[in-house]
Design a protein around this motif. Structure first.
Motif, PDB file in Angstrom:
ATOM      1  N   GLY A  95      -4.323   2.561  -0.352  1.00  0.00           N
ATOM      2  CA  GLY A  95      -4.815   1.323  -0.941  1.00  0.00           C
ATOM      3  C   GLY A  95      -3.988   0.815  -2.103  1.00  0.00           C
ATOM      4  O   GLY A  95      -4.104  -0.359  -2.485  1.00  0.00           O
ATOM      5  N   LEU A  96      -3.143   1.669  -2.689  1.00  0.00           N
ATOM      6  CA  LEU A  96      -2.296   1.222  -3.800  1.00  0.00           C
ATOM      7  C   LEU A  96      -1.381   0.076  -3.375  1.00  0.00           C
ATOM      8  O   LEU A  96      -1.127  -0.849  -4.156  1.00  0.00           O
ATOM      9  N   ALA A  97      -0.889   0.134  -2.131  1.00  0.00           N
ATOM     10  CA  ALA A  97       0.042  -0.895  -1.672  1.00  0.00           C
ATOM     11  C   ALA A  97      -0.624  -2.270  -1.664  1.00  0.00           C
ATOM     12  O   ALA A  97      -0.009  -3.277  -2.040  1.00  0.00           O
ATOM     13  N   LYS A  98      -1.886  -2.320  -1.252  1.00  0.00           N
ATOM     14  CA  LYS A  98      -2.608  -3.598  -1.202  1.00  0.00           C
ATOM     15  C   LYS A  98      -2.877  -4.131  -2.598  1.00  0.00           C
ATOM     16  O   LYS A  98      -2.702  -5.322  -2.872  1.00  0.00           O
ATOM     17  N   VAL A  99      -3.320  -3.239  -3.507  1.00  0.00           N
ATOM     18  CA  VAL A  99      -3.585  -3.674  -4.885  1.00  0.00           C
ATOM     19  C   VAL A  99      -2.286  -4.117  -5.551  1.00  0.00           C
ATOM     20  O   VAL A  99      -2.251  -5.132  -6.258  1.00  0.00           O
ATOM     21  N   ALA A 100      -1.203  -3.359  -5.320  1.00  0.00           N
ATOM     22  CA  ALA A 100       0.089  -3.739  -5.888  1.00  0.00           C
ATOM     23  C   ALA A 100       0.510  -5.128  -5.408  1.00  0.00           C
ATOM     24  O   ALA A 100       0.998  -5.958  -6.189  1.00  0.00           O
ATOM     25  N   GLU A 101       0.300  -5.410  -4.123  1.00  0.00           N
ATOM     26  CA  GLU A 101       0.639  -6.720  -3.565  1.00  0.00           C
ATOM     27  C   GLU A 101      -0.159  -7.821  -4.240  1.00  0.00           C
ATOM     28  O   GLU A 101       0.366  -8.908  -4.532  1.00  0.00           O
ATOM     29  N   CYS A 102      -1.441  -7.552  -4.501  1.00  0.00           N
ATOM     30  CA  CYS A 102      -2.302  -8.562  -5.132  1.00  0.00           C
ATOM     31  C   CYS A 102      -1.805  -8.962  -6.509  1.00  0.00           C
ATOM     32  O   CYS A 102      -2.032 -10.099  -6.957  1.00  0.00           O
ATOM     33  N   TYR A 103      -1.143  -8.051  -7.203  1.00  0.00           N
ATOM     34  CA  TYR A 103      -0.691  -8.339  -8.566  1.00  0.00           C
ATOM     35  C   TYR A 103       0.824  -8.458  -8.679  1.00  0.00           C
ATOM     36  O   TYR A 103       1.378  -8.423  -9.780  1.00  0.00           O
ATOM     37  N   GLY A 104       1.488  -8.596  -7.530  1.00  0.00           N
ATOM     38  CA  GLY A 104       2.928  -8.817  -7.546  1.00  0.00           C
ATOM     39  C   GLY A 104       3.736  -7.645  -8.055  1.00  0.00           C
ATOM     40  O   GLY A 104       4.866  -7.830  -8.534  1.00  0.00           O
ATOM     41  N   THR A 105       3.179  -6.443  -7.966  1.00  0.00           N
ATOM     42  CA  THR A 105       3.885  -5.244  -8.420  1.00  0.00           C
ATOM     43  C   THR A 105       4.643  -4.627  -7.251  1.00  0.00           C
ATOM     44  O   THR A 105       4.027  -4.256  -6.244  1.00  0.00           O
ATOM     45  N   PRO A 106       5.956  -4.488  -7.342  1.00  0.00           N
ATOM     46  CA  PRO A 106       6.690  -3.815  -6.266  1.00  0.00           C
ATOM     47  C   PRO A 106       6.373  -2.319  -6.259  1.00  0.00           C
ATOM     48  O   PRO A 106       6.407  -1.664  -7.296  1.00  0.00           O
ATOM     49  N   MET A 107       6.038  -1.803  -5.082  1.00  0.00           N
ATOM     50  CA  MET A 107       5.731  -0.385  -4.930  1.00  0.00           C
ATOM     51  C   MET A 107       6.797   0.244  -4.040  1.00  0.00           C
ATOM     52  O   MET A 107       7.152  -0.308  -3.003  1.00  0.00           O
TER      53      MET A 107
END
Length: 655
Positions: free
Chosen positions: A347-359
Motif C-alpha cells: 500500500g505504500l506505493a499507492k499512498v506515495a503516488e497520492c502525494y507525488g512521492t517517488p518510491m
C-alpha cells in the motif's frame, strides 16, 4: 484517492493509535481521501478459523476447515487432525520467518566475503576488535594473524551456518553448556540453516510428517538456526563492517522531516543500502545540487528496522515504526522513499503516488507495482543511491502537494550493544556482567525482559508496548528492546535516563548510578541475537544458574504481525525464555499441540509460550514467571507486584 467508508468515518483515529503524529496524519489522509492500513484493517475482518490455525490449505483436496470450538470433532480430507494441522501451519511460519532472517544474514555474509577478498571497495571492516572477538568466540585462533587472515577464516567458518549438512552450526560454541546439552538430548541442534528450512518445508508437505511432536522438534531446530545462526551472523557481520553501536542520543518521530530540505527516507532491513545512501547524501556535488534546487540541504531519515540500525549505529533520525510508514508519506514532505526487503506494505506505493512521492525498490527480492526499480549492487552501490538522491532533489524542486509535518520530535538514547553493556557495567579493564548479575541476586533488579517486535493495526498502535513496559520497569524489571517496539518506547519518552523516575526503587537506583535508561534499545529485529548473547553472558558470569532456562527473564512481542516474529518467539522459547505474544496466536486451546507449546516445552528444559491481549495481564504473567525463577534460584525476597491504578497512569502521562 479512495472514498472513505462509513465504518472508517465512525472510527476515531485516537482509537487506532497513541502516536499523536500518526493520528494527525491519519486525519489528514481521511480529509484527502487516502486509504491506509488502518482503514483496511477496519474493513477487513480477520478470518476466525485462520486466526485459530484450524484450517489447512496445503493440498488441493481442501482447503479443510476444522471447528476450533470442537477441535476433535472432525478431521481434514486426508485425515489430518487439529494437532497436525496446527503444527504444520506453525512450522511453515517458523520456516518462512527463519528464511527471511537467514537470507538477510547470507546477504551480509556475501558482502563480507567480497570485502575481505578485495572485490568490493565501497565498504570495509570498521570494527577489527569485533572481528577478532567474534572469531575467538567460535574457536578461531587470532594471535599473530592479520585482520585479513582472521576475516577470511571467519567467513569460511560462518558460511557453515548456511550450507553445512551435518554437525553443529558455529555459534553453538556460544551457547551455555547446560543449554546445549539439553538441545543435543532433544535432537534440536541445527546442522545448517538451508538444510533445516528445506527439511521443514518438506515435512509439512501433504502426506509427510503427521505427528505434532515430531514437527515441533524440527520447527524448534529451524528456529534455533535463525536466532543462533542466520540472525546472529547478520548482526555480527553488520557490526564488523559498519561499526558496533554504542549509546547515542537520537531524534525520533515525524518532526524530524524538514520542510526546507530534501527529505529522503530509507525503509527495510539491510544496512548496506542505508550505509551507501549516507555517503550519497553527503556527496558535495549532490548537496550543492539540492541547494541549487532551493533546498537548505538533504535530510536523511530512517524508518522501520534498517532505520533502527542506523539510529543505533550513526544517530540518523527515525521517522516512525511499521504502522506509521504510510502516515509519514501523508505529510507530503517526503521527496523519495527507498526500500529493500521485509515489512514493506504494498500500500505504500499507492499512498506515495497520492502525494507525488517517488518510491524506489532496490533489491531483486522485492519489487512492487507502482514503484520504480533501481537495482542496488554491492559492487557499485552509489550508482543506485546517487540516483535516488538525484530524483529526490528533482521532486523537491517540483513539489506540488501541501506540506503538513507534525511538530513532534522525541529524543531517546539507543545503541546498547552487548559490547557496550559489558563496558558500561565495568569500564575498559573491568568490563563484565557481574554488576548486573549481582543486582539481580540482591534484588535491586528483579529480572530482565525483552519487549520487542512489530506494531499491528488489530490493536491500538504502540499502546500495548508502552503500557507493558511501564508496568515492568515499575516492578524493577530491566527492559531490552529491538525493532519497532523501541521506536514506540522512544516516542513515549522511556529511552532516556530521566525515565528512571518511573522505575521501581531498585531499578531506579541502578539506572541513576550507571546513568542509563530503564529501557535499552539494541537495534533492529534481527538484532534480537544481541539479547541471546547477553543472556548467555549472564549465565557464564555465574550466580544465576547454569542454563538459559534458569535465568529470571521473560520476553514479549505485544503487537507481533509477521512470520519472522513467530520464528523469533520460537528460538527464544527454545533458548529457555518464557515468551508472551499479544494480538492473537495461531493455536486452538485445549488441544495436545496447545499443551505442548504452553506447558510441556518447559518440562523438557526449554522455555514456553504465553498469550495475552491486555498489557497488564501480560506484565503479571511475565513478573510471576520471573519470580518463579528467582525462587528456584533461592534469591527470592518478599515483595509485592506493583500494578498501576488509573491515577498512577494519569500522573505518568502528565509527566
Amino acid at each position: 484517492m479512495e472514498k472513505k467508508t462509513e465504518i472508517e468515518k465512525k472510527v476515531n483515529v485516537r482509537d487506532l493509535t497513541i502516536c499523536d503524529a500518526t493520528a494527525q496524519m491519519l486525519e489528514k489522509a481521511r480529509r484527502d481521501g487516502v486509504e491506509t492500513a488502518f482503514d483496511r484493517a477496519i474493513n477487513m475482518k480477520a478470518c476466525p478459523i485462520g486466526a485459530d490455525s484450524a484450517c489447512c490449505k496445503h493440498c488441493a483436496m481442501g482447503p479443510c476447515r476444522l471447528n476450533a470450538k470442537d477441535p476433535y470433532g472432525k478431521v481434514g480430507v486426508c485425515g489430518a487432525d487439529i494437532d497436525t494441522i496446527q503444527a504444520r501451519n506453525f512450522s511453515r511460519m517458523v520456516a518462512s520467518g527463519a528464511a527471511a532472517h537467514t537470507d538477510h544474514g547470507m546477504s551480509m555474509l556475501d558482502l563480507f566475503r567480497e570485502v575481505v577478498n578485495g572485490h568490493i571497495t565501497d565498504y570495509s571492516i570498521k570494527d577489527p576488535l569485533k572481528l577478532e572477538s567474534v572469531a575467538q568466540s567460535i574457536g578461531i585462533e587470532t594471535e599473530g594473524k592479520s585482520v585479513a587472515e582472521i576475516a577470511k577464516e571467519l567467513y569460511t567458518e560462518l558460511e557453515k551456518t548456511y550450507i553445512q549438512i551435518e554437525g553443529e552450526i558455529p555459534f553453538m560454541k556460544r551457547v551455555p553448556p547446560k543449554t546445549l546439552e539439553t538441545w543435543r538430548k532433544l535432537g534440536v541442534v541445527p546442522r545448517g540453516a538451508m538444510r533445516e528450512i528445506m527439511e521443514m518445508m518438506h515435512r509439512t508437505h501433504m502426506g509427510v510428517d503427521q505427528h505434532y511432536e515430531n514437527l515441533a522438534q524440527q520447527f524448534t531446530r529451524t528456529a534455533i538456526s535463525d536466532g543462533w545462526g542466520g540472525s546472529m551472523v547478520a548482526t555480527e557481520i553488520s557490526d564488523i563492517l559498519f561499526g558496533t553501536p554504542s549509546p547515542i542520543c537520537v531524534e525520533v518521530n515525524m518532526g524530524v522531516l524538514k520542510e526546507n530540505q530534501v527529505n529522503i527516507i530509507i525503509h527495510g532491513h539491510e544496512p548496506n543500502l542505508f550505509e551507501s545512501i549516507l555517503e550519497s547524501v553527503n556527496e558535495p556535488s549532490l548537496v550543492q545540487a539540492a541547494k541549487d534546487a532551493g533546498a537548505a540541504g538533504i535530510n536523511l531519515v530512517g524508518m522501520c528496522c534498517s532505520g533502527a540500525e542506523m539510529l543505533s549505529r550513526h544517530g540518523i533520525p527515525h521517522a516512525g515504526n511499521f504502522m506509521s510508514t504510510e502516515a509519514i508519506l501523508v505529510t507530503g514532505a517526503v521527496d523519495a522513499l527507498g526500500v529493500d526487503v521485509q515489512c514493506i506494505k504494498q500500500g505504500l506505493a499507492k499512498v506515495a503516488e497520492c502525494y507525488g512521492t517517488p518510491m524506489f525498490t532496490t533489491n531483486s527480492r522485492c519489487r512492487i507495482e507502482g514503484a520504480v526499480h533501481i537495482p542496488f549492487d554491492d559492487h557499485h552501490p552509489k550508482e543506485c543511491t546517487d540516483e535516488i538522491v538525484i530524483r529526490a532533489i528533482t521532486r523537491f524542486k517540483h513539489r506540488t502537494h501541501p506540506i503538513e509535518i507534525p511538530n513532534i520530535v522525541n529524543v531517546g538514547v539507543h545503541g546498547f550493544s552487548h559490547e557496550y553493556i559489558n563496558y558500561m557495567l565495568g569500564g575498559s579493564f573491568r568490563g563484565s556482567y557481574t554488576p548486573l548479575n549481582e543486582n539481580i541476586i540482591n534484588g535491586r533488579i528483579r529480572g530482565v525482559a525483552g519487549v520487542v517486535g512489530c506494531t499491528n493495526p488489530r490493536v491500538k498502535q504502540d499502546w500495548v508496548h508502552v503500557e507493558l513496559v511501564k508496568e515492568l520497569i515499575k516492578n524493577d524489571i530491566l527492559v531490552l528492546q529491538t525493532g519497532c517496539s523501541q521506536i514506540a518506547l522512544a516516542k513515549a519518552g522511556l529511552t532516556v535516563p530521566e525515565a528512571a523516575i518511573l522505575a521501581g526503587p531498585g531499578l531506579r537506583e541502578v539506572c541513576e548510578t550507571v546513568g542509563m535508561p530503564p529501557v535499552l534499545g539494541m537495534g533492529s529485529c534481527v538484532d534480537n541475537s544481541r539479547i541471546l548473547v547477553a543472556a548467555a553472558e549472564m549465565v557464564r558470569e555465574g550466580g544465576l544458574g547454569d542454563s538459559l532456562a534458569s535465568l529470571p527473564v521473560a520476553g514479549a512481542a505485544p503487537e507481533w504481525m509477521s512470520e519472522k516474529a513467530i520464528s523469533i518467539g520460537q528460538y527464544f522459547v527454545a533458548s529457555g525464555v518464557y515468551t508472551v505474544f499479544g494480538v492473537t496466536f495461531p493455536i486452538v486451546e485445549h488441544t495436545k499441540f496447545y499443551k505442548m507449546m504452553f506447558e510441556d516445552f518447559e518440562k523438557q528444559g526449554l522455555g514456553k509460550w504465553g498469550f495475552a491481549v491486555d498489557p497488564y495481564e501480560m506484565a503479571r504473567m511475565m513478573i510471576d514467571h520471573i519470580d518463579k525463577k528467582r525462587k528456584a534460584l533461592g534469591i527470592d525476597k518478599a515483595r509485592e507486584r506493583t500494578l498501576f491504578d488509573m491515577a498512577d497512569r494519569r500522573s505518568m502521562e502528565a509527566a
